[in-house]
Design a protein around this motif. Structure first.
Motif, PDB file in Angstrom:
ATOM      1  N   PRO A   1      -3.709   6.264  32.177  1.00 21.97           N
ATOM      2  CA  PRO A   1      -3.161   7.454  32.426  1.00 21.97           C
ATOM      3  C   PRO A   1      -4.055   8.784  32.110  1.00 21.97           C
ATOM      4  O   PRO A   1      -4.379   8.695  31.021  1.00 21.97           O
ATOM      5  N   LEU A   2      -4.072   9.558  32.956  1.00 27.18           N
ATOM      6  CA  LEU A   2      -4.756  10.961  32.540  1.00 27.18           C
ATOM      7  C   LEU A   2      -4.395  11.394  31.370  1.00 27.18           C
ATOM      8  O   LEU A   2      -5.040  12.074  30.318  1.00 27.18           O
ATOM      9  N   LYS A   3      -2.848  11.503  31.005  1.00 34.54           N
ATOM     10  CA  LYS A   3      -2.414  12.124  29.843  1.00 34.54           C
ATOM     11  C   LYS A   3      -2.830  11.463  28.716  1.00 34.54           C
ATOM     12  O   LYS A   3      -3.262  11.996  27.610  1.00 34.54           O
ATOM     13  N   ILE A   4      -3.384  10.001  28.812  1.00 31.06           N
ATOM     14  CA  ILE A   4      -3.668   9.426  27.446  1.00 31.06           C
ATOM     15  C   ILE A   4      -5.261   9.885  27.315  1.00 31.06           C
ATOM     16  O   ILE A   4      -5.523   9.944  26.201  1.00 31.06           O
ATOM     17  N   TYR A   5      -6.054   9.842  28.342  1.00 34.25           N
ATOM     18  CA  TYR A   5      -7.332  10.465  28.447  1.00 34.25           C
ATOM     19  C   TYR A   5      -7.362  11.849  27.595  1.00 34.25           C
ATOM     20  O   TYR A   5      -8.091  12.148  26.819  1.00 34.25           O
ATOM     21  N   GLU A   6      -6.350  12.836  28.111  1.00 35.06           N
ATOM     22  CA  GLU A   6      -6.666  14.170  27.809  1.00 35.06           C
ATOM     23  C   GLU A   6      -6.086  14.098  26.197  1.00 35.06           C
ATOM     24  O   GLU A   6      -6.715  15.103  25.663  1.00 35.06           O
ATOM     25  N   ALA A   7      -5.312  13.241  25.864  1.00 35.17           N
ATOM     26  CA  ALA A   7      -4.745  13.320  24.412  1.00 35.17           C
ATOM     27  C   ALA A   7      -5.891  12.528  23.541  1.00 35.17           C
ATOM     28  O   ALA A   7      -6.115  13.215  22.295  1.00 35.17           O
ATOM     29  N   MET A   8      -6.554  11.688  24.064  1.00 40.58           N
ATOM     30  CA  MET A   8      -7.687  11.181  23.302  1.00 40.58           C
ATOM     31  C   MET A   8      -8.843  12.521  22.978  1.00 40.58           C
ATOM     32  O   MET A   8      -9.381  12.603  22.254  1.00 40.58           O
ATOM     33  N   LYS A   9      -9.119  13.046  24.339  1.00 40.74           N
ATOM     34  CA  LYS A   9     -10.061  14.386  24.258  1.00 40.74           C
ATOM     35  C   LYS A   9      -9.772  15.238  23.083  1.00 40.74           C
ATOM     36  O   LYS A   9     -10.618  15.802  22.630  1.00 40.74           O
ATOM     37  N   ALA A  10      -8.333  15.328  23.285  1.00 37.95           N
ATOM     38  CA  ALA A  10      -7.894  16.513  22.160  1.00 37.95           C
ATOM     39  C   ALA A  10      -7.855  16.074  20.730  1.00 37.95           C
ATOM     40  O   ALA A  10      -7.658  16.964  19.917  1.00 37.95           O
ATOM     41  N   SER A  11      -7.852  14.629  20.523  1.00 33.82           N
ATOM     42  CA  SER A  11      -7.465  14.228  19.304  1.00 33.82           C
ATOM     43  C   SER A  11      -8.675  14.420  18.056  1.00 33.82           C
ATOM     44  O   SER A  11     -10.194  14.455  18.817  1.00 33.82           O
ATOM     45  N   THR A  12      -8.706  14.751  17.045  1.00 34.86           N
ATOM     46  CA  THR A  12      -9.789  15.014  16.123  1.00 34.86           C
ATOM     47  C   THR A  12     -10.181  13.848  15.505  1.00 34.86           C
ATOM     48  O   THR A  12     -11.374  13.898  14.972  1.00 34.86           O
TER      49      THR A  12
ATOM     50  N   PHE B   1      -9.524   6.655  15.638  1.00 34.39           N
ATOM     51  CA  PHE B   1      -8.399   6.122  15.502  1.00 34.39           C
ATOM     52  C   PHE B   1      -7.412   6.248  16.755  1.00 34.39           C
ATOM     53  O   PHE B   1      -6.631   5.206  16.849  1.00 34.39           O
ATOM     54  N   TYR B   2      -7.393   7.250  17.458  1.00 30.18           N
ATOM     55  CA  TYR B   2      -6.626   7.390  18.685  1.00 30.18           C
ATOM     56  C   TYR B   2      -6.955   6.057  19.568  1.00 30.18           C
ATOM     57  O   TYR B   2      -6.217   5.523  20.244  1.00 30.18           O
ATOM     58  N   LEU B   3      -8.231   5.856  19.815  1.00 27.94           N
ATOM     59  CA  LEU B   3      -8.614   4.715  20.659  1.00 27.94           C
ATOM     60  C   LEU B   3      -8.102   3.178  20.129  1.00 27.94           C
ATOM     61  O   LEU B   3      -7.586   2.547  20.910  1.00 27.94           O
ATOM     62  N   ASN B   4      -8.220   3.174  18.831  1.00 33.32           N
ATOM     63  CA  ASN B   4      -7.614   1.938  18.251  1.00 33.32           C
ATOM     64  C   ASN B   4      -6.003   1.905  18.461  1.00 33.32           C
ATOM     65  O   ASN B   4      -5.361   0.722  18.706  1.00 33.32           O
TER      66      ASN B   4
END
Length: 109
Positions: A77-88, A92-95
């Motif tokens: 989902p787009l919201k998952i991509y956007e959250a990963m993009k915002a993640s520092t 970790f987010y990917l895993n």
């Protein structure tokens, strides 16, 4: 006369916003048809992820790892991509939120 002027301005504003919506939809459709990412190619400082692209028409998240391997994660989902993009912490987010949750395929050249 003032009410008439206000209605004209409101109608012009509505026409403008409709034009903007159509322009955005046409841009999105162009990128979807050509298979290019609608969003900017994301480069980031990460020890795991070299860069990522998101293809909204197919809900595909393409991850290029620092090793050079490329994987497509499907139905993201787009919201998952956007959250990963915002993640520092991209790795970790990917895993935690993508790997093992969404199907994937390795991209070969």
């Amino acid at each position: 006369m003032r009410a008439f002027d206000f209605r004209l301005r409101a109608e012009e504003a509505v026409r403008f916003f409709l034009w903007v919506i159509v322009a955005i939809q046409q841009t999105h459709n162009f990128y979807a048809m050509t298979g290019h990412s609608f969003f900017a190619h994301e480069n980031m400082p990460s020890s795991v992820v070299a860069h990522m692209d998101y293809y909204p028409a197919s809900a595909t998240l393409r991850i290029t790892y620092t090793s050079g391997e490329i994987y497509d994660y499907l139905h993201v989902p787009l919201k998952i991509y956007e959250a990963m993009k915002a993640s520092t912490a991209k790795g970790f987010y990917l895993n935690k939120f993508i790997k093992g949750i969404y199907p994937y395929k390795k991209v070969t050249s």
